[in-house]
Design a protein around this motif. Structure first.
Motif, short mmCIF file in Angstrom:
data_model
loop_
_atom_site.label_atom_id
_atom_site.label_comp_id
_atom_site.label_asym_id
_atom_site.label_seq_id
_atom_site.Cartn_x
_atom_site.Cartn_y
_atom_site.Cartn_z
N THR A 29 0.84 -1.21 0.00
CA THR A 29 0.00 0.00 0.00
C THR A 29 0.87 1.25 0.00
O THR A 29 0.60 2.21 -0.74
CB THR A 29 -0.92 0.00 1.23
N CYS A 32 2.37 1.73 -3.49
CA CYS A 32 1.40 2.23 -4.46
C CYS A 32 1.16 3.72 -4.26
O CYS A 32 1.13 4.49 -5.22
CB CYS A 32 0.08 1.47 -4.32
N PHE A 33 1.01 4.13 -3.01
CA PHE A 33 0.77 5.55 -2.73
C PHE A 33 1.97 6.39 -3.16
O PHE A 33 1.82 7.44 -3.81
CB PHE A 33 0.50 5.74 -1.24
N LEU A 35 4.31 5.70 -5.36
CA LEU A 35 4.49 5.70 -6.81
C LEU A 35 3.53 6.68 -7.48
O LEU A 35 3.87 7.34 -8.46
CB LEU A 35 4.26 4.30 -7.38
N LEU A 36 2.30 6.78 -6.95
CA LEU A 36 1.34 7.71 -7.53
C LEU A 36 1.71 9.15 -7.27
O LEU A 36 1.40 10.04 -8.06
CB LEU A 36 -0.07 7.42 -6.96
N THR A 37 2.38 9.41 -6.15
CA THR A 37 2.71 10.79 -5.81
C THR A 37 4.16 11.14 -6.12
O THR A 37 4.58 12.26 -5.86
CB THR A 37 2.46 11.04 -4.30
N SER B 57 10.50 11.69 -2.40
CA SER B 57 9.41 12.64 -2.21
C SER B 57 9.73 13.68 -1.16
O SER B 57 8.97 14.62 -0.98
CB SER B 57 8.13 11.89 -1.81
#
Lengths: 155, 164
Positions: A29, A32-33, A35-37, B57
């Motif tokens: 999870t 996935c988060f 990679l999307l951001t 990030s």
């Protein structure tokens, strides 16, 4: 130590197996988060002030300033103005096949900075045919040479 | 003679049924065919991936968007930029805050944008310019001239940041 249970003799198991499946679910999870951001191309800006007419830059006419004229053949004419020095304050960095030689310019700017340690202002005068990428790289090279105030003159 | 199905003479053994705790069928003491999956290496790989993405990030990001048709020049000495007027030059067309305008309208539109920025509480001194790395400076000169005329005294050229 022997622990009896239900009247039967036998050792109680002291070891346990760690269940990794929920941990993998959590990590999946998170991946996935992220990679999307995720942003794989970093954007930034090279900041310059406009010369020739700006109030802040007009004072540059009095203080020591390094002028860099970018020619269409890739040559960069460097001149230091408003300084008192017996050394030559003008030189030309020739380009290599219509492309400016930024490595040589970098070395030359280090010598200029050693010669004039208080020199912090640079003005760039590009030609109309100057490539935008060359202009950016020139500004980058000047900023890397510890010249904090960089300005650009329009045509 | 009645025909007898050959299946009645055969005993089908199911590996899953033989593992049943309630009514195991098949031969007892049968060899276990299930295989155990090692999850430790999978957890290691996922952990490394999460750490890499979290580090990626964590760096500061600028908040303007770049079209796919534009290839930005690269620079080391660049900084992140937020919340300012943006002028794009794509395929001989100018866009101010994503609105297409003509060259003769540039000064007027930039003046309005600067007033809106000041009304919103921003300083209104900086203008971001986004253009492809292969264009000539003569294409960007009108933007710099018009911007300085209406009061923008700092120009920020969008670049792709490269590590030092």
């Amino acid at each position: 130590m022997m622990v009896s249970s239900n009247g039967k003799s036998g050792r109680r198991r002291m070891n346990f197996d760690l269940n990794l499946v929920p941990f993998i679910d959590v990590l999946s999870t998170c991946i996935c988060f992220l990679l999307l951001t995720a942003v794989f191309m970093q954007l930034g800006t090279v900041n310059v002030r406009q010369a020739m007419g700006d109030g802040a830059a007009s004072s540059a006419k009095e203080q020591p300033t390094m002028w860099l004229r970018l020619a269409s053949d890739g040559g960069i004419h460097v001149s230091v103005k408003n300084v008192k020095s017996s050394r030559a304050s003008e030189f030309l960095v020739r380009g290599n096949r219509q492309t400016p030689d930024f490595d040589r310019l970098d070395r030359s700017l280090k010598v200029v900075k050693q010669t004039y340690p208080t020199l912090a202002t640079a003005l760039i005068l590009p030609a109309a045919e100057s490539r935008y990428a060359d202009l950016i790289q020139l500004m980058d090279t000047v900023k890397r040479g510890q010249f904090a105030q960089v300005g650009i003159a329009p045509l | 003679m009645a025909q007898v199905s050959f299946l009645k003479n055969r005993v089908l053994y199911s590996p899953l049924a033989s593992q049943s705790m309630l009514r195991p069928t098949g031969k007892r003491g049968q060899r276990n065919v299930t295989a155990t999956l090692m999850l430790t290496s999978l957890v290691d790989a996922f952990s490394i991936l999460v750490i890499f993405l979290m580090m990626n990030s964590a760096t500061e990001q600028s908040d303007f968007q770049v079209d796919k048709a534009i290839t930005l020049p690269k620079a080391e000495q660049s900084v992140a930029t937020y919340k300012t007027a943006v002028v794009k030059f794509v395929k001989n067309q100018m866009y101010v805050n994503d609105k297409a305008i003509g060259r003769d309208q540039l000064a007027g539109v930039l003046s309005k944008v600067r007033e809106e920025m000041k009304a919103a509480g921003q300083t209104g001194d900086s203008l971001v310019i986004i253009a492809d790395k292969e264009i000539e400076f003569s294409s960007l000169n009108p933007i710099i001239v018009a911007g300085s005329r209406v009061g923008f005294n700092e120009f920020k050229f969008a670049v792709e940041r490269i590590s030092k």
